[in-house]
Design an enzyme around this catalytic site. Structure first.
Site, PDB file in Angstrom:
ATOM      1  CG  ASP A  62      -1.882   1.367   1.505  1.00 43.83           C
ATOM      2  OD1 ASP A  62      -2.311   1.592   0.339  1.00 43.83           O
ATOM      3  OD2 ASP A  62      -2.207   1.660   2.377  1.00 43.83           O
ATOM      4  CB  SER A  63       0.111   4.687  -0.881  1.00 45.65           C
ATOM      5  OG  SER A  63      -0.888   4.746  -0.106  1.00 45.65           O
TER       6      SER A  63
ATOM      7  CB  CYS B 169      -2.765   0.999  -2.604  1.00 45.07           C
ATOM      8  SG  CYS B 169      -2.644   2.741  -3.296  1.00 45.07           S
TER       9      CYS B 169
ATOM     10  CB  CYS C  72      -9.751   5.062   0.044  1.00 45.51           C
ATOM     11  SG  CYS C  72      -8.539   5.813   0.808  1.00 45.51           S
TER      12      CYS C  72
END
Lengths: 274, 274
Positions: free
Chosen positions: B11-12, B74, B190
């Site tokens: 993920d970011s 993500c 999200c």
């Protein structure tokens, strides 16, 4: 120093454009080379080590443009990595956001009760508090400082919600302890915050003096810089960014207060170090 | 495929830990190697080109750990760079957040009026809308989609303000158009948004079904993975991040729902390409 060389200025992203706006108005003859690290923004929620690494890379990028002066238009970098920038800059003067704002706060505060708001990294560093106490000691003043991190202020400003009720509610949440402490002066220790001046002033009350750290630093730059003799038109400036996201132009122009032209993207290459 | 090898997930930043939380509960026998790009987070406000570059670097990092499966936890990467991950992964299956969530939304929606919320990059990509329409066509359904970006939801969730009045006000602001459109299903596009489930449900009303894209993807993973025969204890897992900021541990544990141990930092080296 070549008076024709430019003023280099960098920030984690576009917040520093509020400082450029002040420079345009105070020093219209100067050429600006701006760098915003929009590919890695924000810095204020990252670790001190990472911010120091980014600050050194940002400085090296600006040095390629041979600036006569470097402005660190990012309070987080000014708080935790000014020494990194200074060491790389050598004999080139470096102006951060903290010292000018602290001097001004001490000048205008009558009660000596001074508030500071900023990013998480800036507030955790206590850089403003330490500088304020040092300055106060030098001038024999007695002061008390109160600080609070306001992480939601940056996305609020970027979303353009500064006039909405939600901005007031968020401001009340963050500023409550500073109101309680009855500060008479409040340092806006993040370049995004001037966009929220109206709501911050409304919540704190008209008796509290707000210090726009970027605007104050711009005044300081007027003393340092060897002014150019010729008036510089906007197309002489250079705006560099590491990413150009979809909303960059509109947000950037709101922060700069005018059209943002000739933005160039610079890319850095990454390699994992295991 | 070696059943003992791990599930790679990236993920970011820390939002993907809400997906890991689901995996822990659904697949307690699996070993997880997680990577969060906390030094460059967020991705959702950056350009497609930059997100694609980061996604390829993140995938390469995970591939060093020889995963049997890669989970793109993500939504932004799933929306704009899934092909980049797939190409690098070769024969290793890649699961993104979008396809499973769209199938589930089509399954549960009675009216065919489906809402999507996500980051700016995810919504601008229209990846959810395109996938929903394609799936609907395949099954002969008629649907209408309504999407809105909610940039302030991520900082709200990270600040831990999900129970505050300000969260409700922000949710009302973002969800108004979706309420107006009378969607009966809303995709939380999200990985941060599950933290805000309560307030989103309250604003949308009890009749609207919320689709937690991470939880749905975790169910999908149960079909793909060659399950390990041995129960894996938490200390077998590996959590990698590119930055460990001050609040990492506390926010991470709130997202994961349990203690976060053995986090290792990986550093990437940058070099400007002029």
């Amino acid at each position: 120093v070549n008076t024709d060389s430019s003023i280099g200025i960098f920030d984690s992203g576009i917040g520093g454009l509020t400082v450029v706006k002040e420079l345009f108005s105070l020093l219209p003859g100067e050429r600006i080379v701006y760098f915003g690290d929009t590919a890695r923004v924000p810095y204020g929620s990252k670790s001190v080590e990472t911010v120091r690494r980014y600050a050194s890379e940002d400085t090296e990028l600006l040095l390629l443009h041979h600036p006569k002066l470097i402005v660190v238009a990012c309070n987080t970098v000014s708080a935790v990595a000014l020494d990194v920038v200074q060491e790389l800059a050598g004999s080139i003067p470096v102006i951060g956001m903290i010292e000018p704002a602290c001097k001004e706060a001490l000048r205008v505060s009558a009660s000596g009760r001074i508030g500071i708001i900023g990013t998480d990294a800036t507030i955790a560093s206590k850089a403003y508090e330490i500088e304020l106490q040092n300055e106060a000691e030098r001038s024999g003043k007695k002061i008390e400082t109160f600080a609070n991190a306001c992480p939601l202020f940056v996305p609020l400003a970027e979303e353009g919600w500064e006039e909405k009720v939600v901005a007031e509610l968020v401001a009340r949440e963050y500023l409550f302890s500073l109101e309680e402490a009855q500060v008479d002066t409040l340092i806006l220790g993040c370049t995004h915050y001037p966009v929220l001046t109206k709501v911050i002033q409304a919540v704190m009350g008209p008796q509290v003096k707000l210090i726009n750290s970027g605007a104050i630093a711009a005044r300081e730059i007027k003393n340092y810089s060897v002014l150019s003799t010729q008036y510089s038109s906007l197309d002489k400036h250079l705006f560099l960014v590491s990413d150009i996201p979809r909303k960059f132009q509109s947000i950037g122009e709101r922060f700069l207060g005018q059209t943002l032209q000739q933005t160039k993207q610079v890319i850095y290459e990454d390699a994992w170090v295991m």
